[in-house]
Enzyme design. Structure first.
Site, PDB file in Angstrom:
ATOM      1  N   LYS A 213       0.813  -1.344  -0.150  1.00 20.56           N
ATOM      2  CA  LYS A 213      -0.135  -0.036   0.023  1.00 20.56           C
ATOM      3  C   LYS A 213       0.780   1.239   0.154  1.00 20.56           C
ATOM      4  O   LYS A 213       0.649   2.191  -0.811  1.00 20.56           O
ATOM      5  CB  LYS A 213      -1.001   0.026   1.173  1.00 20.56           C
ATOM      6  CG  LYS A 213      -1.795   1.141   1.125  1.00 20.56           C
ATOM      7  CD  LYS A 213      -2.786   1.164   2.434  1.00 20.56           C
ATOM      8  CE  LYS A 213      -3.817   0.006   2.338  1.00 20.56           C
ATOM      9  NZ  LYS A 213      -4.775   0.241   3.620  1.00 20.56           N
ATOM     10  N   GLU A 219       9.710  -5.703   3.970  1.00 20.51           N
ATOM     11  CA  GLU A 219       9.954  -6.902   3.351  1.00 20.51           C
ATOM     12  C   GLU A 219       9.844  -6.878   1.874  1.00 20.51           C
ATOM     13  O   GLU A 219      10.563  -7.509   1.202  1.00 20.51           O
ATOM     14  CB  GLU A 219       9.344  -8.182   4.073  1.00 20.51           C
ATOM     15  CG  GLU A 219       9.585  -8.260   5.556  1.00 20.51           C
ATOM     16  CD  GLU A 219       8.591  -7.205   6.556  1.00 20.51           C
ATOM     17  OE1 GLU A 219       8.594  -7.696   7.686  1.00 20.51           O
ATOM     18  OE2 GLU A 219       8.104  -6.435   5.814  1.00 20.51           O
ATOM     19  N   GLY A 274      -5.226  -5.328   5.315  1.00 21.94           N
ATOM     20  CA  GLY A 274      -4.609  -6.313   4.634  1.00 21.94           C
ATOM     21  C   GLY A 274      -5.261  -7.860   4.795  1.00 21.94           C
ATOM     22  O   GLY A 274      -5.126  -8.342   3.641  1.00 21.94           O
ATOM     23  N   ARG A 275      -5.697  -8.245   5.674  1.00 30.15           N
ATOM     24  CA  ARG A 275      -6.186  -9.839   5.867  1.00 30.15           C
ATOM     25  C   ARG A 275      -7.462  -9.540   5.133  1.00 30.15           C
ATOM     26  O   ARG A 275      -7.967 -10.813   5.198  1.00 30.15           O
ATOM     27  CB  ARG A 275      -6.029 -10.038   7.412  1.00 30.15           C
ATOM     28  CG  ARG A 275      -6.693  -9.092   8.315  1.00 30.15           C
ATOM     29  CD  ARG A 275      -6.237  -9.326   9.882  1.00 30.15           C
ATOM     30  NE  ARG A 275      -6.768  -8.607  10.601  1.00 30.15           N
ATOM     31  CZ  ARG A 275      -6.405  -7.304  11.101  1.00 30.15           C
ATOM     32  NH1 ARG A 275      -5.334  -6.881  10.626  1.00 30.15           N
ATOM     33  NH2 ARG A 275      -6.827  -6.581  12.066  1.00 30.15           N
ATOM     34  N   GLU A 360      -4.240 -11.880  14.349  1.00 32.91           N
ATOM     35  CA  GLU A 360      -4.065 -10.487  14.078  1.00 32.91           C
ATOM     36  C   GLU A 360      -5.237  -9.650  14.276  1.00 32.91           C
ATOM     37  O   GLU A 360      -5.368  -8.290  14.876  1.00 32.91           O
ATOM     38  CB  GLU A 360      -3.474 -10.308  12.540  1.00 32.91           C
ATOM     39  CG  GLU A 360      -2.890  -8.895  12.689  1.00 32.91           C
ATOM     40  CD  GLU A 360      -2.104  -8.532  11.196  1.00 32.91           C
ATOM     41  OE1 GLU A 360      -1.193  -9.007  11.104  1.00 32.91           O
ATOM     42  OE2 GLU A 360      -2.607  -8.410  10.190  1.00 32.91           O
ATOM     43  N   HIS A 391      -1.512 -38.676  11.557  1.00 33.20           N
ATOM     44  CA  HIS A 391      -0.125 -39.328  11.974  1.00 33.20           C
ATOM     45  C   HIS A 391       0.966 -38.336  12.808  1.00 33.20           C
ATOM     46  O   HIS A 391       1.895 -38.884  12.811  1.00 33.20           O
ATOM     47  CB  HIS A 391       0.235 -40.090  10.740  1.00 33.20           C
ATOM     48  CG  HIS A 391      -0.749 -40.880  10.106  1.00 33.20           C
ATOM     49  ND1 HIS A 391      -0.548 -42.203  10.438  1.00 33.20           N
ATOM     50  CD2 HIS A 391      -1.672 -40.866   9.169  1.00 33.20           C
ATOM     51  CE1 HIS A 391      -1.743 -42.677   9.699  1.00 33.20           C
ATOM     52  NE2 HIS A 391      -2.157 -41.950   8.681  1.00 33.20           N
ATOM     53  N   LYS A 519       7.335  -3.572  12.994  1.00 37.35           N
ATOM     54  CA  LYS A 519       7.982  -2.820  12.181  1.00 37.35           C
ATOM     55  C   LYS A 519       8.953  -1.666  12.471  1.00 37.35           C
ATOM     56  O   LYS A 519       9.832  -1.505  11.866  1.00 37.35           O
ATOM     57  CB  LYS A 519       6.745  -2.318  11.165  1.00 37.35           C
ATOM     58  CG  LYS A 519       5.996  -3.501  10.453  1.00 37.35           C
ATOM     59  CD  LYS A 519       4.633  -2.731   9.552  1.00 37.35           C
ATOM     60  CE  LYS A 519       4.094  -3.993   9.219  1.00 37.35           C
ATOM     61  NZ  LYS A 519       2.800  -3.089   8.299  1.00 37.35           N
TER      62      LYS A 519
END
Length: 556
Positions: A213, A219, A274-275, A360, A391, A519
């Site tokens: 954005k 990152e 964002g999510r 979050e 398993h 951040k």
């Protein structure tokens, strides 16, 4: 900070809270096996269906009275008004003074969605049209690489919701991918991630999508610069950047400086977290792989779940029932974890997306007004693809000391008909939820061992190890097949579940200040490591670890 547009409540102070605590004492003595034995209609009563989703929630520690009390909790907590406020575009994200209007992105009804007095739907439609034109240009080969070759690979650079949402949906819809196009995701700042992804790609036929954005996400921009350097080292030049890089960003200036053409900068809005952003232009990699019509079908499935959530009575409302069950276990049974168990290889990435969506959103310890909570909020979300987990960690589900509710998720039909694979998969899914509910008594274990020819001494010794307590709650979530519409409905269902829980817990499900602190500190430490800043105010642990890194990497 603005006030909430609806009236919120402190759940532990509501009259219904104590009633639920008293009710839990009674319910803790029940065993689901007994409930099923005495009530042949239990599965029918605790079963819901929406346009695309089937929910069997009969294997929960509930009665009709439980659901009635939980419904009253939702009402007293202000959930009806909160749902109305969200769909009205009111500023329910009060710490950032923003609405949370991801529902507008998949609005198929044509109704206006107002933000500060302006209808955002023209912008939403314009962005979707821009995506459609771009997808057509790639699929028709009107847009090509710098050597005039068709694009064969798309690399999406993003992190958090800009990565997890698109990744889970594109993986879930792999059968719909366009032939000749491959999709890759790079999120991790670890240089190994992008190095490994680029090893087998050609700069001539690779398209990069930069999703940030601000066009400053540490990152993502670091990975974008590395991708650009790789492109320039391997045959491309600066004048070719605009052919191979596009951006999803609200910072047009920085994107243009990077070399991206203005017409290939796709908008983002503050009123989409964002999510919750996969429905927006962040979904561009999805649209490129499955086609724009299938992307629109994804939006339609989510919209249908929106309407179900907005209009269905709470006792018939799938996201609300899931939310209330989550509150029931988190706050009255002290469950601090919830497992997401998709029995579908295409949905193997779903637990990671729900993990971010839930943790979050509701991983908060203060109310909307900033007061400390005295009740549990978001649980730890984890899980993985069935039947692999049977398993591995299912042992703890069955016989461990933790109280762990679980969601079993599975399509009833498969895209890949190979013998009886899907029937066996379904039998594993259903048997696991049945075993969690039913368990195995000491008497049953002894009878089983006796039938196997064990001596009385061996029976007494081994039987306690084979006892499975059962009475472990789970939901079974089914849908006909993994299609764009059903996947859209499934993801939207979890979004609304998380929001409803946040309302009941009186927390803001749409901010993430803990993430923001990480951040900020990360940038400070990076500046110290690269020599752009002096280590003032660092604690001795952090300073010592920075010095160790610099020593090992000859940066001192």
């Amino acid at each position: 900070m603005s006030e909430l547009p609806y009236s919120s409540a402190y759940p532990s102070q509501l009259p219904i809270w104590q009633k639920l605590k008293d009710h839990q004492v009674k319910q803790s003595k029940m065993h689901l096996r007994d409930e099923f034995n005495k009530d042949s209609d239990r599965a029918k009563r605790f079963f819901l269906q929406s346009e695309h989703i089937y929910l069997d929630y009969s294997k929960n520690l509930i009665t009709d009275e439980t659901i009635k009390l939980l419904e009253e909790l939702a009402n007293q907590a202000g959930l009806p008004a909160a749902i109305q406020s969200m769909f009205a575009g009111e500023k329910i994200n009060n710490s950032e003074e923003r609405p949370a209007l991801h529902v507008a992105l998949r609005n198929q009804a044509g109704t206006p969605f107002m933000v500060d007095g302006e209808d955002v739907m023209p912008e939403v439609k314009a962005a979707l049209n821009q995506m459609e034109r771009f997808v057509w240009s790639i699929h028709s080969a009107q847009a090509r690489g710098y050597t005039n070759k068709r694009f064969t690979d798309i690399v999406h650079l993003g992190i958090g919701g800009s990565y997890l949402g698109p990744k889970v949906v594109s993986a879930a819809l792999k059968p719909y991918w366009k032939a000749g196009l491959n999709l890759h995701y790079v999120a991790n700042i670890d240089g190994t991630h992008i190095t490994e992804e680029l090893k087998h790609l050609s700069p001539e036929t690779t398209l990069f999508i930069i999703a940030s954005k601000s066009f400053g996400t540490q990152e993502t921009i670091m990975n974008a610069r590395s991708a650009k350097d790789w492109f320039l080292r391997n045959g491309g030049n600066q004048d070719d950047i605009h052919r191979h890089f596009v951006a999803i960003s609200s910072n047009e200036k920085k994107a243009v400086e990077f070399g991206i053409a203005r017409e290939n900068i796709f908008p983002m809005w503050d009123w989409v977290g964002g999510r919750y952003s996969l429905w927006s232009t962040i979904g561009l990699p999805i649209a490129l792989t499955i086609g724009i019509e299938n992307f629109k079908a994804l939006l339609s499935g989510a919209h249908e779940m929106d309407e179900h959530f907005r209009t269905a009575p709470f006792t018939q409302n799938i996201p609300v029932i899931l939310a209330l069950l989550g509150v029931w276990y988190s706050n009255f049974f002290q469950a601090d974890s919830h497992a997401i168990l998709p029995y579908d290889h295409y949905l193997r990435a779903l637990p990671a997306h729900i993990q971010q969506l839930d943790m979050e959103s509701n991983g908060k310890s203060v109310t909307h007004s900033g007061d400390p909570v005295d009740w549990s909020t978001g649980p730890v979300i984890w899980g993985g693809a069935g039947a692999n987990g049977q398993h591995a960690y299912h042992q703890l589900l069955h016989q461990g000391t933790h109280f762990l509710p679980a969601d079993f998720i599975m399509p009833l039909r498969t895209h890949n008909h190979i013998g009886d694979h899907h029937a066996l998969l379904l039998s594993n899914c259903l048997s696991q939820s049945q075993a969690l509910m039913q368990g195995k008594t000491l008497e049953e274990a002894k009878a089983e061992l006796t039938a196997q020819g064990k001596t009385p001494e061996q029976v007494e010794e081994l039987a306690p190890h084979k006892v499975i307590p059962g009475n472990r709650p789970s939901n079974t979530i089914l849908f006909e097949k993994s299609t764009p519409r059903t996947i859209g409905a499934l993801v939207a269902m979890y979004e609304h579940k998380v929001f409803a829980q946040g309302v009941i817990w009186n927390v803001n499900s749409f901010d993430q200040w803990g993430v923001e602190l990480g951040k900020e500190l990360g940038q400070e430490i990076y500046d110290i490591i690269t020599g752009d800043n002096t280590p003032n105010g660092q604690d001795s642990s952090t300073k010592g670890l920075i010095d160790l890194f610099k020593k090992i990497n000859n940066r001192l």
